[in-house]
Design a protein around this motif. Structure first.
Motif, short mmCIF file in Angstrom:
data_model
loop_
_atom_site.label_atom_id
_atom_site.label_comp_id
_atom_site.label_asym_id
_atom_site.label_seq_id
_atom_site.Cartn_x
_atom_site.Cartn_y
_atom_site.Cartn_z
N ILE A 49 0.80 -1.30 0.40
CA ILE A 49 -0.24 0.09 0.22
C ILE A 49 1.36 1.32 -0.20
CG2 ILE A 49 -1.44 1.08 1.54
CD1 ILE A 49 -2.87 -1.20 1.85
N LYS A 50 1.87 1.43 0.11
CA LYS A 50 2.72 2.29 0.84
C LYS A 50 4.13 2.65 -0.21
CE LYS A 50 3.49 2.41 5.51
NZ LYS A 50 2.93 3.83 6.21
N LEU A 51 4.35 1.28 -0.84
CA LEU A 51 4.97 2.16 -1.82
C LEU A 51 3.46 2.14 -3.07
CD1 LEU A 51 7.50 0.99 -3.79
CD2 LEU A 51 6.26 -1.77 -4.53
N GLU A 52 2.62 1.38 -4.01
CA GLU A 52 2.23 2.72 -4.61
C GLU A 52 1.80 3.54 -4.68
OE1 GLU A 52 -3.05 1.61 -5.81
OE2 GLU A 52 -2.01 0.60 -4.25
N GLY A 53 1.55 4.35 -2.70
CA GLY A 53 1.44 5.55 -2.74
C GLY A 53 2.74 6.48 -3.08
N TRP A 54 4.07 5.89 -3.05
CA TRP A 54 5.21 6.21 -3.40
C TRP A 54 5.22 6.32 -4.81
CZ3 TRP A 54 8.51 2.28 -0.04
CH2 TRP A 54 8.40 3.20 1.68
N ILE A 55 4.93 5.52 -5.75
CA ILE A 55 4.84 5.55 -6.75
C ILE A 55 4.07 6.76 -7.66
CG2 ILE A 55 4.36 4.05 -9.32
CD1 ILE A 55 5.82 2.00 -7.69
N GLU A 61 4.13 14.24 -8.17
CA GLU A 61 5.02 15.50 -8.43
C GLU A 61 6.49 15.44 -8.13
OE1 GLU A 61 4.30 16.41 -4.31
OE2 GLU A 61 1.79 16.03 -3.87
N GLN A 62 7.04 14.63 -9.04
CA GLN A 62 8.58 14.70 -9.16
C GLN A 62 9.08 14.57 -10.32
OE1 GLN A 62 8.86 15.81 -5.56
NE2 GLN A 62 11.20 15.23 -6.28
N LEU A 63 8.27 13.58 -11.34
CA LEU A 63 8.44 13.83 -12.45
C LEU A 63 8.97 14.48 -13.15
CD1 LEU A 63 7.31 9.78 -13.59
CD2 LEU A 63 9.29 10.34 -13.04
N ALA A 64 7.69 15.46 -12.89
CA ALA A 64 8.11 16.90 -13.97
C ALA A 64 8.87 17.31 -13.38
CB ALA A 64 6.47 17.48 -13.42
N THR A 100 14.37 15.56 -1.18
CA THR A 100 12.59 15.40 -1.55
C THR A 100 12.54 14.29 -1.22
OG1 THR A 100 12.76 17.37 -2.26
CG2 THR A 100 10.90 16.06 -2.69
N LEU A 101 13.28 13.18 -1.97
CA LEU A 101 12.78 11.95 -1.83
C LEU A 101 13.31 11.16 -0.80
CD1 LEU A 101 11.98 9.58 -4.25
CD2 LEU A 101 14.61 8.77 -3.87
N ARG A 102 14.57 11.43 -0.26
CA ARG A 102 14.36 11.14 1.49
C ARG A 102 13.51 11.43 2.59
NH1 ARG A 102 20.17 9.63 3.13
NH2 ARG A 102 21.32 9.63 1.74
N SER A 103 13.06 12.71 2.65
CA SER A 103 12.13 13.39 3.51
C SER A 103 10.57 12.64 3.13
CB SER A 103 11.70 14.84 3.30
OG SER A 103 13.01 15.48 4.04
N LYS A 104 10.17 12.15 2.54
CA LYS A 104 9.12 11.52 1.58
C LYS A 104 9.15 10.14 2.09
CE LYS A 104 4.87 10.95 -0.16
NZ LYS A 104 3.45 11.07 0.39
#
Length: 281
Positions: A49-55, A61-64, A100-104
């Motif tokens: 569930i968490k992995l789906e949310g991260w992706i 938000e990040q790819l752009a 940002t990735l770490r903090s998330k």
């Protein structure tokens, strides 16, 4: 999962910059559950569930942000605007993406970690210790080499890294690499010391994880503040090596041939296309 991390391969303006992503994401690899911990059914359900949310977050938000930076780099290459300051700015932006990735992810990884059993924790640190031993063996082998052998290997690694992104280097560029290589400080021993320090602190935290809230806060801090666990010597060497790398990269971009520029642009455009594909998934 792998596709998510592959997109971070955009940090490849020139050879060493790709290492930035590896050196700052190695903490996440420790938590790659399939390799380090066998989750039970309940834990795996929560992780999924968490992995789906991260992706979803990463895609939305990040790819752009990655795409915008890559397109900016592409234009700067086309217009011959790359220089030391511009490259430094892009490395700073790349580091911000990693942070940002770490903090998330860190708080949620800490929450997952609090659910591990004693046996899982023992297995986790045993797996990490095995890797430490392997890293130490490689370091001992490297230390047994003569200074000239180590320098030759460093030059070879630099050339391979830059040629991956630029294509074949000219004789002039190879001379630049050879002249710059002696100015880079050795940090492999410092890195292993830092890794062990982080793991010792994590092991201490896991021993008191019954206090769930305090454990999660402290583990989150551990994962998001790596410089707190690097020695002053290591930090100084990293800073000096960054400056040496920027100077070398500045020299190389000023001597890029038309063929090298085309090679680099093709690589960047391939990554841009990959990111656009990810946005559409």
């Amino acid at each position: 999962m792998k596709k998510l991390w592959l997109v971070l391969g955009f940090l490849v303006l020139t050879g060493c910059s790709s290492k930035l992503a590896y050196n700052n994401l190695d903490w996440l690899i420790y938590w790659y559950m399939d390799d380090y911990v066998e989750l039970n059914d309940s834990q795996e359900a929560i992780f999924d569930i968490k992995l789906e949310g991260w992706i979803d977050w990463h895609r939305e938000e990040q790819l752009a942000l990655y795409l915008a930076q890559l397109e900016q780099i592409t234009e700067e290459i086309k217009q011959d605007k790359l220089n030391k300051a511009v490259i430094a700015n892009h490395l700073n932006q790349a580091n911000e993406h990693v942070m940002t990735l770490r903090s998330k992810l860190a708080p949620e990884l800490a929450e997952l970690a609090s659910r591990l059993s004693d046996d899982q924790v023992i297995y986790l640190f045993a797996a990490i210790q095995k890797e430490n031993d392997e890293e130490q063996e490689e370091l001992d082998e490297y230390d047994s080499m003569s200074e000239s052998e180590r320098l030759e290997k460093l030059i070879e690694n630099f050339e391979e890294g830059f040629e991956e992104n630029l294509g074949d280097l000219t004789d002039e560029q190879k001379a630049m690499v050879a002249n710059a290589a002696p100015h880079f400080a050795r940090t492999r021993g410092n890195w292993l010391e830092y890794r062990i320090t982080m793991q010792d602190e994590a092991r201490r935290l896991f021993a008191s994880r019954q206090n769930t809230e305090a454990f999660q806060q402290k583990l989150t801090h551990l994962l998001t503040h790596p410089d707190d666990y690097r020695t002053e010597e290591y930090l100084a060497r990293r800073k000096a090596n960054r400056e040496a790398y920027l100077s070398l990269a500045d020299q190389l971009v000023k001597t890029m041939t038309a063929k090298q520029k085309s090679h680099l642009l093709k690589r960047l455009n391939k990554i841009i296309d990959d990111i656009k594909d990810l946005q559409e998934d």
